[in-house]
Design a protein around this motif. Structure first.
Motif, PDB file in Angstrom:
ATOM      1  N   ILE A  21       0.859  -1.204   0.000  1.00 48.14           N
ATOM      2  CA  ILE A  21       0.000   0.000   0.000  1.00 48.14           C
ATOM      3  C   ILE A  21       0.894   1.252   0.000  1.00 48.14           C
ATOM      4  O   ILE A  21       0.631   2.226  -0.707  1.00 48.14           O
ATOM      5  CB  ILE A  21      -0.922   0.013   1.245  1.00 48.14           C
ATOM      6  N   CYS A  22       1.984   1.190   0.805  1.00 48.95           N
ATOM      7  CA  CYS A  22       2.905   2.338   0.874  1.00 48.95           C
ATOM      8  C   CYS A  22       3.594   2.542  -0.478  1.00 48.95           C
ATOM      9  O   CYS A  22       3.772   3.674  -0.923  1.00 48.95           O
ATOM     10  CB  CYS A  22       3.959   2.112   1.951  1.00 48.95           C
ATOM     11  N   ALA A  23       3.972   1.428  -1.116  1.00 47.54           N
ATOM     12  CA  ALA A  23       4.623   1.520  -2.425  1.00 47.54           C
ATOM     13  C   ALA A  23       3.651   2.121  -3.439  1.00 47.54           C
ATOM     14  O   ALA A  23       4.034   2.942  -4.284  1.00 47.54           O
ATOM     15  CB  ALA A  23       5.096   0.148  -2.876  1.00 47.54           C
ATOM     16  N   GLN A  24       2.382   1.712  -3.321  1.00 47.18           N
ATOM     17  CA  GLN A  24       1.340   2.231  -4.219  1.00 47.18           C
ATOM     18  C   GLN A  24       1.200   3.753  -4.029  1.00 47.18           C
ATOM     19  O   GLN A  24       1.077   4.504  -5.002  1.00 47.18           O
ATOM     20  CB  GLN A  24       0.015   1.521  -3.892  1.00 47.18           C
ATOM     21  N   GLU A  25       1.283   4.175  -2.781  1.00 43.46           N
ATOM     22  CA  GLU A  25       1.166   5.602  -2.469  1.00 43.46           C
ATOM     23  C   GLU A  25       2.299   6.386  -3.134  1.00 43.46           C
ATOM     24  O   GLU A  25       2.085   7.472  -3.685  1.00 43.46           O
ATOM     25  CB  GLU A  25       1.223   5.777  -0.950  1.00 43.46           C
ATOM     26  N   LEU A  26       3.505   5.778  -3.124  1.00 39.50           N
ATOM     27  CA  LEU A  26       4.649   6.436  -3.769  1.00 39.50           C
ATOM     28  C   LEU A  26       4.470   6.451  -5.289  1.00 39.50           C
ATOM     29  O   LEU A  26       4.827   7.428  -5.950  1.00 39.50           O
ATOM     30  CB  LEU A  26       5.953   5.735  -3.384  1.00 39.50           C
ATOM     31  N   ASP A  27       3.899   5.366  -5.831  1.00 44.54           N
ATOM     32  CA  ASP A  27       3.615   5.331  -7.273  1.00 44.54           C
ATOM     33  C   ASP A  27       2.662   6.463  -7.652  1.00 44.54           C
ATOM     34  O   ASP A  27       2.865   7.155  -8.656  1.00 44.54           O
ATOM     35  CB  ASP A  27       2.965   3.986  -7.653  1.00 44.54           C
ATOM     36  N   ASN A  28       1.629   6.638  -6.819  1.00 44.05           N
ATOM     37  CA  ASN A  28       0.654   7.711  -7.081  1.00 44.05           C
ATOM     38  C   ASN A  28       1.318   9.082  -7.021  1.00 44.05           C
ATOM     39  O   ASN A  28       0.990   9.980  -7.783  1.00 44.05           O
ATOM     40  CB  ASN A  28      -0.479   7.669  -6.055  1.00 44.05           C
ATOM     41  N   LEU A  29       2.275   9.192  -6.090  1.00 40.90           N
ATOM     42  CA  LEU A  29       3.016  10.451  -5.943  1.00 40.90           C
ATOM     43  C   LEU A  29       3.766  10.772  -7.237  1.00 40.90           C
ATOM     44  O   LEU A  29       3.765  11.903  -7.722  1.00 40.90           O
ATOM     45  CB  LEU A  29       3.994  10.318  -4.771  1.00 40.90           C
ATOM     46  N   VAL A  30       4.392   9.722  -7.821  1.00 37.08           N
ATOM     47  CA  VAL A  30       5.135   9.914  -9.070  1.00 37.08           C
ATOM     48  C   VAL A  30       4.185  10.337 -10.185  1.00 37.08           C
ATOM     49  O   VAL A  30       4.450  11.284 -10.934  1.00 37.08           O
ATOM     50  CB  VAL A  30       5.885   8.614  -9.459  1.00 37.08           C
ATOM     51  N   LEU A  31       3.032   9.628 -10.260  1.00 38.12           N
ATOM     52  CA  LEU A  31       2.058   9.926 -11.318  1.00 38.12           C
ATOM     53  C   LEU A  31       1.561  11.372 -11.216  1.00 38.12           C
ATOM     54  O   LEU A  31       1.506  12.090 -12.212  1.00 38.12           O
ATOM     55  CB  LEU A  31       0.861   8.981 -11.201  1.00 38.12           C
TER      56      LEU A  31
END
Ligand SMILES: [Zn+2]
Length: 318
Positions: A21-31
């Motif tokens: 979930i945390c990794a997903q949050e970072l992915d969203n940050l990049v997007l």
């Protein structure tokens, strides 16, 4: 910090949340930041044989990826990290049309030091970063910087790339190398703590009856100076508790076992009348006079303190 309090923010890693979930949050940050007006800095530090390597990848949409490497010997990791942060933020601030800088790092504590207004030895770096950021924030009221924590164990893809680069990077220091003041202090401090630990293990100076207690991970507690050391951290807040705990740990307290040793003409049986000698072990584990708290793991410091707190008459020097 007062004027630009809305311009910087920290996003700490949520330890309770699942890694993906945390990794997903970072992915969203990049997007959400894949625009030419955002600079995304992903950093990693590795230390091997006293060589510190710091790698940063600066991502910006429509621009080639910029990689920077810094390496040095005999400095503390906090100093190296703060220095690298200074270079990376400097680089991002100097780019044209950047409105937002996002720093993703595994050492968020170093980033926090940038905004630490107390006196400390690495202040020259934080002062330099802050003066750069002041110019950056003054350029436009929309300009901002965000710091995101990304522990290495998360193995988040962008951070993994940086981590891989830092492992691949081989540097040979040119000797003789200068040793920084911080590093000398750290080495001395480590030596002293190791000496303490060794003395504590082998010396009988702590007393034959010293009660070796365990920490919350069930390892034997070892001396340390951090926050007053592991023992005082647990019971130093109360004078009476501190006295009783110290007496119990050193077994220097007026109980039957002590009287048997120093005042042999005095009564040494337990007042509960069920045990011939009132020993520390009996008080801790068996005596019905002190049964206000029961946990099989009384060998851990936290349970031991619970026992003393809930049995205020145990181990008092009456
Ligand atoms: Zn008893």
């Amino acid at each position: 910090m007062d004027i630009f309090s809305n311009c910087f923010s920290f996003n700490l890693f949520d330890k309770k949340e699942k890694d993906n979930i945390c990794a997903q949050e970072l992915d969203n940050l990049v997007l959400s930041n894949s625009t030419p007006s955002s600079a995304l800095i992903v950093t990693d530090t590795s230390i091997k044989n006293n060589i510190t390597t710091l790698i940063a990848h600066v991502h910006q949409a429509d621009s080639p990826l910029i990689k920077t490497v810094h390496h040095t010997v005999f400095v503390t990791s906090s100093k190296a990290e703060l220095f690298a942060m200074r270079c990376d933020i400097n680089q991002a601030c100097n780019k044209d049309n950047i409105l937002k800088i996002v720093v993703i790092t595994d050492s968020i504590h170093s980033a926090k030091r940038i905004f630490d207004s107390s006196l400390y030895s690495l202040q020259s770096h934080s002062a330099a970063i802050l003066s750069k950021l002041r110019l950056f924030f003054n350029k436009s009221q929309n300009n901002s910087i965000e710091f995101w924590e990304c522990p290495s164990r998360l193995k988040w893809r962008f951070h993994k790339d940086v981590n891989k680069d830092s492992k691949l990077f081989k540097s040979t220091p040119i000797f003789p190398c200068k040793t920084s003041w911080d590093f000398c202090k750290k080495t001395d401090s480590n030596d002293i703590v190791n000496q303490w630990k060794m003395c504590f293990q082998v010396s009988d100076g702590k007393g034959n009856s010293f009660l070796d207690l365990l920490n919350n991970d069930y390892n034997i507690i070892e001396p340390s100076y951090i926050k007053g050391g592991p023992w005082l951290q647990a019971f130093g807040h109360s004078n009476s508790l501190c006295t009783r705990t110290t007496q119990a740990i050193t077994n220097h307290v007026l109980i039957g076992e002590y009287r048997l040793r120093f005042f042999t003409n005095k009564n040494f049986s337990c007042p509960c009348n069920e045990y011939p000698i009132e020993t520390r072990r009996h008080i801790l584990h068996e005596c019905r006079r002190f049964n206000r708290y029961w946990n099989p793991r009384r060998d851990s410091l936290s349970h031991f303190i619970m026992f003393l707190t809930l049995n205020p008459k145990a181990f008092i020097f009456d």
